[in-house]
Design an enzyme around this catalytic site. Structure first.
Site, PDB file in Angstrom:
ATOM      1  N   LYS A  77       0.857  -1.195   0.000  1.00 26.04           N
ATOM      2  CA  LYS A  77       0.000   0.000   0.000  1.00 26.04           C
ATOM      3  C   LYS A  77       0.891   1.243   0.000  1.00 26.04           C
ATOM      4  O   LYS A  77       1.926   1.262   0.695  1.00 26.04           O
ATOM      5  CB  LYS A  77      -0.896  -0.036   1.245  1.00 26.04           C
ATOM      6  CG  LYS A  77      -1.876   1.126   1.356  1.00 26.04           C
ATOM      7  CD  LYS A  77      -2.774   0.947   2.580  1.00 26.04           C
ATOM      8  CE  LYS A  77      -3.804   2.048   2.727  1.00 26.04           C
ATOM      9  NZ  LYS A  77      -4.664   1.844   3.907  1.00 26.04           N
ATOM     10  N   SER A 152      -9.646   1.761   3.134  1.00 24.31           N
ATOM     11  CA  SER A 152      -8.831   2.561   2.247  1.00 24.31           C
ATOM     12  C   SER A 152      -7.841   1.759   1.404  1.00 24.31           C
ATOM     13  O   SER A 152      -7.357   2.257   0.387  1.00 24.31           O
ATOM     14  CB  SER A 152      -8.053   3.602   3.056  1.00 24.31           C
ATOM     15  OG  SER A 152      -7.168   2.983   3.956  1.00 24.31           O
ATOM     16  N   SER A 176      -9.572  -0.744   7.222  1.00 25.50           N
ATOM     17  CA  SER A 176      -9.062  -0.594   5.854  1.00 25.50           C
ATOM     18  C   SER A 176      -8.406  -1.822   5.251  1.00 25.50           C
ATOM     19  O   SER A 176      -8.091  -1.807   4.063  1.00 25.50           O
ATOM     20  CB  SER A 176      -8.075   0.561   5.797  1.00 25.50           C
ATOM     21  OG  SER A 176      -8.794   1.754   5.729  1.00 25.50           O
TER      22      SER A 176
HETATM   23  N1  GLN Z   1     -13.061   3.618   6.665  1.00 25.58           N
HETATM   24  C1  GLN Z   1     -12.263   3.980   7.793  1.00 25.58           C
HETATM   25  C2  GLN Z   1     -11.962   5.456   7.758  1.00 25.58           C
HETATM   26  O1  GLN Z   1     -12.307   6.074   6.824  1.00 25.58           O
HETATM   27  C3  GLN Z   1     -11.045   3.142   7.845  1.00 25.58           C
HETATM   28  C4  GLN Z   1      -9.759   3.796   7.540  1.00 25.58           C
HETATM   29  C5  GLN Z   1      -8.564   2.924   7.797  1.00 25.58           C
HETATM   30  O2  GLN Z   1      -8.667   1.839   8.381  1.00 25.58           O
HETATM   31  N2  GLN Z   1      -7.399   3.429   7.401  1.00 25.58           N
HETATM   32  O3  GLN Z   1     -11.408   5.982   8.660  1.00 25.58           O
END
Ligand code: GLN
Length: 487
Positions: A77, A152, A176
């Site tokens: 990532k 994400s 994420s």
């Molecule tokens: N959807 C969550 C957010 O927007 C998860 C983000 C993450 O785990 N980096 O914060």
């Protein structure tokens, strides 16, 4: 023709001379080219990956001892630092930034002889649930290209889903890794907070962030965890103590688990009825197999999303203060500004809308006058959740929840409604608030054709149990076969 089923099979084929690391890299490079429109990668390190593959082939053929992840083709990532390579967090503000060091997880992977094939697209600074907040554009779900892959770590999930690498790393601050794994039909593990060093992971919310792993199967994920976990002098929150091996323990003699699920979670109005019934049927089968399965009350459910968004935005507002256009990354082209105006202009141009929203929200909840009403309150909720969770794990080994309330959304569906987007994190943010490990296990297919998983969690540092349980679930209940995976 090159085929990949598991790290173990691949390494056996290498040892028998049936294929080479070079074959593997060539295969993935051509898949990446063919799947370019999915937009999973922000960078592909083609020449370099081929060169490394040839070196590894040479080493193996010379009879030298090989590393635990010899030849495994991995994507990272784009929030995980790889020395001398671009690192963007999918943000304009890190345009042209090159990392000067390796994340500890990357250092460990390289030591065990992986081949890093590229950096993967994601929501900007890992903030989002659909991968639509990327300065590099959205990523498509390879199962249905009109849908999002989740986020994400959308690129990391699609890269595994579409066979564009063998496994990938993502980061999980509030789901994420697990949620995109769920949307794409692959395995996604968020280890215990502190299990994997965060050194070299771009910080979003430091007391929540954890590097996680995507794979096609549980043994591959376990093998990667074997390598990247463990203490680190560069991250004081990385857990100390004896390093554990997970993969050799997957096939332990069958055990009867004590499984809990939250009544409020399965009765939640936002939960798709098909997901609900698939999970309840599966839990029923487990009960019939002699496991203990109990519904328990979890009256705190409605507090977890607000607590998560107050605390993470507060941490983000502080973590992202470093991107000021002075030290590194993007700087406004307007050179005629006084200092405060310069910061404002740089940050307004460099950060996307969602990141700006979170910085502002975080600054607000930390401001004098509101601090106690929001930040302190949310910390109290977090403490309550930790206490409640400890009590649950006195009586149970595993908590089962859905990973997400629905299958993958249509592209654009939730972009105009941030609150609806945040609320869809209802099942994943819990594990980050309390620091426990969680996994999304790809078991089911919805009648809309999309995959969905079961989320399982254990108490802190019980990944062995979590992975054993997941392995068992896949062997017994998997009905989803990923048609996008290429052999
Ligand atoms: N959807 C969550 C957010 O927007 C998860 C983000 C993450 O785990 N980096 O914060």
């Amino acid at each position: 023709m090159f085929t990949f089923h598991s790290i173990q099979d691949y390494q056996q084929a290498l040892a028998e001379g049936v294929c080479s690391c070079e074959d593997a890299v060539k295969h993935y490079l051509s898949r990446i080219e063919a799947g370019k429109h999915l937009n999973a990668y922000t960078q592909v390190y083609d020449d370099e990956a081929l060169e490394r593959a040839r070196q590894l082939d040479k080493k193996r053929r010379a009879g030298e001892k090989t590393g635990a992840l010899h030849g495994v083709v991995i994507g990272l990532k784009d929030v995980i630092a790889y020395k001398d390579h671009p690192l963007t967090a999918a943000s304009r503000i890190l345009t042209n930034y090159t990392s000067v060091y390796n994340a500890t997880a990357v250092e460990k992977l390289l030591r065990e002889e992986v081949i890093i094939i590229g950096h993967l697209n994601c929501d900007e600074f890992a903030m989002g649930s659909t991968n639509e907040n990327s300065a590099y554009g959205k990523v498509l779900n390879a199962r249905d290209e009109s849908r999002v892959p989740g986020g994400s770590s959308g690129g990391s999930a699609v890269a595994v889903q579409a066979g564009l690498c063998m496994a990938s790393l993502g980061s999980d601050t509030g789901g994420s890794v697990r949620q995109p794994a769920d949307f794409c039909g692959v395995v996604g593990l968020k280890p215990t907070y502190g299990r994997v060093s965060r050194y070299g992971l771009i910080a979003y919310a430091s007391s929540f962030d954890q590097i996680g792993i995507f794979g096609q199967n549980v043994p591959d994920v376990a093998r990667i965890l074997d390598v990247i976990s463990g203490e680190d002098d560069f991250d004081s929150t990385a857990a100390s103590g004896k390093k554990e091996a997970f993969s050799p323990l997957l096939d332990q003699p069958a055990k009867k688990y004590r499984i809990a699920y939250f009544k409020e979670a399965l009765d939640h109005p936002s939960l798709d009825p098909e997901i609900r019934s698939a999970l309840l049927d599966c839990l029923d089968s487990l009960r019939k197999d002699g496991h203990t399965v109990n519904a328990i009350d979890f009256e705190l459910l409605d507090y977890i999303v607000p607590a998560y968004y107050v605390l993470t935005t507060a941490e983000a507002s502080s973590n992202l203060a470093r991107f000021d256009g002075v030290k590194y990354g993007y700087r406004t082209h307007d050179t005629d500004l006084e200092l405060t105006e310069f910061y404002k202009r740089t940050r307004s141009e460099g950060f996307g809308k969602e990141v700006q929203r979170r910085i502002l929200l975080g600054t607000f909840v930390l401001s004098a006058g509101y601090y106690d009403a929001y930040f302190t309150k949310a910390q109290q909720v977090r403490k309550r959740l930790v206490d409640r969770t400890d009590l649950i794990f006195n009586d149970f080994d595993i908590i089962v929840l859905p990973t997400a309330p629905t299958t993958a959304f249509a592209i654009g569906e939730k972009m105009d409604d941030p609150i609806a987007m945040y609320l869809a994190d209802i099942y994943t943010v819990y594990a980050n608030l309390v620091g426990i490990p969680g996994i999304s296990i790809p078991l089911f297919t919805h009648t809309n054709g999309m995959p969905f998983g079961m989320q399982a969690m254990t108490s802190r540092f019980k990944e062995v149990s979590l992975l054993q349980f997941s392995h068992l679930m896949i062997q017994q209940f998997k009905s989803y076969e990923n048609p996008t995976l290429c052999d």
